[in-house]
Design a protein around this motif. Structure first.
Motif, mmCIF file in Angstrom:
data_model
loop_
_atom_site.group_PDB
_atom_site.id
_atom_site.type_symbol
_atom_site.label_atom_id
_atom_site.label_comp_id
_atom_site.label_asym_id
_atom_site.label_seq_id
_atom_site.Cartn_x
_atom_site.Cartn_y
_atom_site.Cartn_z
ATOM 1 N N THR A 295 0.823 -1.212 0.000
ATOM 2 C CA THR A 295 0.000 0.000 0.000
ATOM 3 C C THR A 295 0.853 1.255 0.000
ATOM 4 N N PHE A 296 1.874 1.279 0.857
ATOM 5 C CA PHE A 296 2.708 2.478 0.934
ATOM 6 C C PHE A 296 3.682 2.584 -0.240
ATOM 7 N N GLN A 297 4.067 1.463 -0.821
ATOM 8 C CA GLN A 297 4.881 1.548 -2.032
ATOM 9 C C GLN A 297 4.051 2.181 -3.153
ATOM 10 N N LYS A 298 2.803 1.758 -3.284
ATOM 11 C CA LYS A 298 1.912 2.347 -4.283
ATOM 12 C C LYS A 298 1.734 3.841 -4.033
ATOM 13 N N TYR A 299 1.537 4.208 -2.778
ATOM 14 C CA TYR A 299 1.363 5.616 -2.399
ATOM 15 C C TYR A 299 2.604 6.414 -2.804
ATOM 16 N N ARG A 300 3.790 5.916 -2.466
ATOM 17 C CA ARG A 300 5.024 6.625 -2.798
ATOM 18 C C ARG A 300 5.202 6.745 -4.307
ATOM 19 N N ASP A 301 4.850 5.683 -5.047
ATOM 20 C CA ASP A 301 5.004 5.694 -6.501
ATOM 21 C C ASP A 301 4.124 6.757 -7.159
ATOM 22 N N GLU A 302 3.015 7.109 -6.510
ATOM 23 C CA GLU A 302 2.063 8.038 -7.115
ATOM 24 C C GLU A 302 2.336 9.502 -6.758
ATOM 25 N N TYR A 313 1.616 15.445 -3.660
ATOM 26 C CA TYR A 313 0.315 14.783 -3.553
ATOM 27 C C TYR A 313 0.279 13.564 -4.465
ATOM 28 N N PRO A 314 -0.604 12.591 -4.186
ATOM 29 C CA PRO A 314 -0.703 11.408 -5.041
ATOM 30 C C PRO A 314 -1.448 11.736 -6.332
ATOM 31 N N ALA A 315 -0.801 11.541 -7.465
ATOM 32 C CA ALA A 315 -1.349 11.960 -8.759
ATOM 33 C C ALA A 315 -2.656 11.253 -9.089
ATOM 34 N N HIS A 330 -0.366 21.400 -13.845
ATOM 35 C CA HIS A 330 1.019 21.282 -14.270
ATOM 36 C C HIS A 330 1.270 19.952 -14.967
ATOM 37 N N GLU A 331 2.373 19.903 -15.669
ATOM 38 C CA GLU A 331 2.715 18.737 -16.472
ATOM 39 C C GLU A 331 3.391 17.657 -15.640
ATOM 40 N N ILE A 332 3.002 16.418 -15.873
ATOM 41 C CA ILE A 332 3.700 15.254 -15.324
ATOM 42 C C ILE A 332 4.375 14.562 -16.493
ATOM 43 N N TYR A 344 4.397 7.401 -11.277
ATOM 44 C CA TYR A 344 4.266 8.693 -11.946
ATOM 45 C C TYR A 344 5.613 9.397 -11.896
ATOM 46 N N LEU A 345 6.124 9.778 -13.067
ATOM 47 C CA LEU A 345 7.448 10.382 -13.141
ATOM 48 C C LEU A 345 7.348 11.911 -13.201
ATOM 49 N N ASP A 346 8.048 12.554 -12.298
ATOM 50 C CA ASP A 346 8.278 13.995 -12.386
ATOM 51 C C ASP A 346 9.702 14.253 -11.923
ATOM 52 N N SER A 347 10.086 15.492 -11.736
ATOM 53 C CA SER A 347 11.473 15.828 -11.405
ATOM 54 C C SER A 347 11.974 15.051 -10.192
ATOM 55 N N ASN A 348 13.135 14.421 -10.346
ATOM 56 C CA ASN A 348 13.830 13.687 -9.276
ATOM 57 C C ASN A 348 13.117 12.420 -8.817
#
Length: 430
Positions: A295-302, A313-315, A330-332, A344-348
């Motif tokens: 659950t928390f891995q999914k949360y962190r990934d988003e 925030y979770p996308a 804003h752009e993701i 979800y990929l964004d800066s860093n």
């Protein structure tokens, strides 16, 4: 103080630890800074001699070693004396902050990602503890420390850890106990650990307690009798979907009222399950450590970051890529799908060993990261930080090998990434 500076304390193996400094004391005993050999350690000394079963359990835990690096584990026992007994453990690094200070808003995580990572690391640590056949038995706010910069967890006071089915007479604090322990129906075990862990996680994410709501008005003071009712005899979750009698009090529980709606629904559902079904169903109603980890891995990934106000925030909770704080659309960069993981990929943004290795439990080992072009920050790439080559293939079938430390551009509509060992991923720009 039981010991003087420079006094020698004999260990069971015949060596000596030398007292250097008094660090503090608690209900059970005193803690000292000591030197032993060429290193410094912390010495925890019990004022009253514990039972032989307690000492034997401690000795056994020392022999088996720590379940993971997240535990500040006992290392050596002292000889028993008329003054008591003690054990050596590593010193807690100063970067780790007290969880109580966090609950009192004196210390904060550097980012929402770090906070969620802490929840992930904490649950993974208890997964590894329980896989060893042990239960912690005394989870409370004084046992946990965190690195505010990256979410690393450190679990202390591990002298009460015991094999499943064994209890050393330690009960803990009522507000963190499972109801059956509060009413003395059951002794602490793995199932009660899971309930207590959920309490800690809820408090971490909401600054509130899962059973402190309107029912507090029934008690002029929160004494032992009130705690027995609230946490043991008649606990009601503050967000129980079928019972609204214990909702958080506006003006008093403002943090939990604000933060609960911001949690992804899949996180809320685990709390609802544990604090409603899990009140009575010990075995099937309480979220397991493995489920919390996923659950928390999914949360962190988003999690994504707003480029204007830096709010994280979770996308997937806000699918239009609109910052819920400043309302910026804003752009993701895109989505990276690896097996069942959606990132979800964004800066860093980073991916971890557990994304590309199904057998790994290294949720903090970074193997890839979004990076910026030095000459053009608007041009993003993805860096291979693993120890093996990756192969990328675009929509036209053109392939390229990305060696360790190599980078590929993310201004491409669609890519297939072969991470090796039979693991592939799909990148799609948004």
């Amino acid at each position: 103080m039981l010991f003087n500076i420079a006094q020698k304390v004999k260990l069971e193996n015949g060596e000596f630890a030398i007292i250097k400094k008094f660090l503090g004391e608690g209900g059970q005993g005193e803690v000292y800074l000591v030197s032993q050999g060429s290193r410094d350690y912390a010495l925890k000394w019990y004022k009253m001699l514990p039972s032989e079963s307690f000492i034997n359990n401690l000795r056994n835990n020392i022999h088996l070693g720590q379940p993971s690096n997240d535990f500040l584990w006992p290392l050596r026992l002292t000889e028993k004396s008329n003054q008591g007994v003690g054990y050596l453990m590593d010193l807690r690094p100063s970067i780790f902050k007290d969880f109580i200070a966090f609950l009192n808003a004196k210390v904060k995580f550097s980012s929402h990602s770090a906070l969620v990572t802490y929840c992930l690391n904490l649950t993974n640590a208890f997964k590894q503890l329980h896989q060893r056949g042990y239960s912690y038995q005394d989870l409370n706010d004084g046992s946990f420390f965190f690195n505010p910069d990256n979410g690393d967890a450190l679990i202390c006071d591990n002298d009460n850890v015991a094999k499943y089915g064994t209890n050393l007479g330690i009960m803990g604090k009522m507000k963190y106990m499972a109801p059956e322990v509060v009413v003395k129906k059951n002794l602490p075990d793995t199932h009660t650990d899971r309930f207590s862990l959920a309490v800690i996680l809820f408090m971490t994410l909401t600054y509130g307690h899962p059973f402190q709501g309107e029912l507090l008005r029934n008690y002029p003071m929160i004494d032992e009798a009130a705690e027995y009712e609230l946490y043991g005899a008649s606990p009601i979750f503050v967000f129980d979907p079928n019972n609204t009698s214990n909702r958080p009090i506006r003006g008093y529980h403002n943090a939990v009222l604000k933060l609960w709606p911001e949690l992804p629904n899949y996180v809320k559902q685990e709390f609802i399950k544990t604090f409603t079904e899990g009140l009575l169903d010990r075995e099937n109603g309480r979220t397991t450590e493995l489920k919390w980890v996923k659950t928390f891995q999914k949360y962190r990934d988003e999690i994504v970051k707003c480029p204007k106000c830096n709010f994280e925030y979770p996308a997937q909770t806000y699918p239009k890529s609109t910052c819920p704080k400043c309302k910026l659309n804003h752009e993701i960069l895109g989505k990276l799908t690896i097996n069942n993981h959606l990132i979800y990929l964004d800066s860093n943004k980073e991916i971890y060993q557990t994304h590309i290795d199904k057998t790994s439990s290294e949720y903090g080992k970074v193997v890839g990261r979004v990076v910026e072009n030095k000459n053009n920050p608007n041009l993003k790439g993805f860096k291979n930080q693993s120890d093996r080559e990756w192969k990328i293939t675009d929509i036209n079938g053109m392939s390229k090998i990305i060696p360790p430390e190599g980078v590929f551009r993310l201004d491409i509509k669609q890519l297939t990434i072969d991470f090796g060992e039979g693991i592939t991923g799909e990148f799609q720009s948004i």
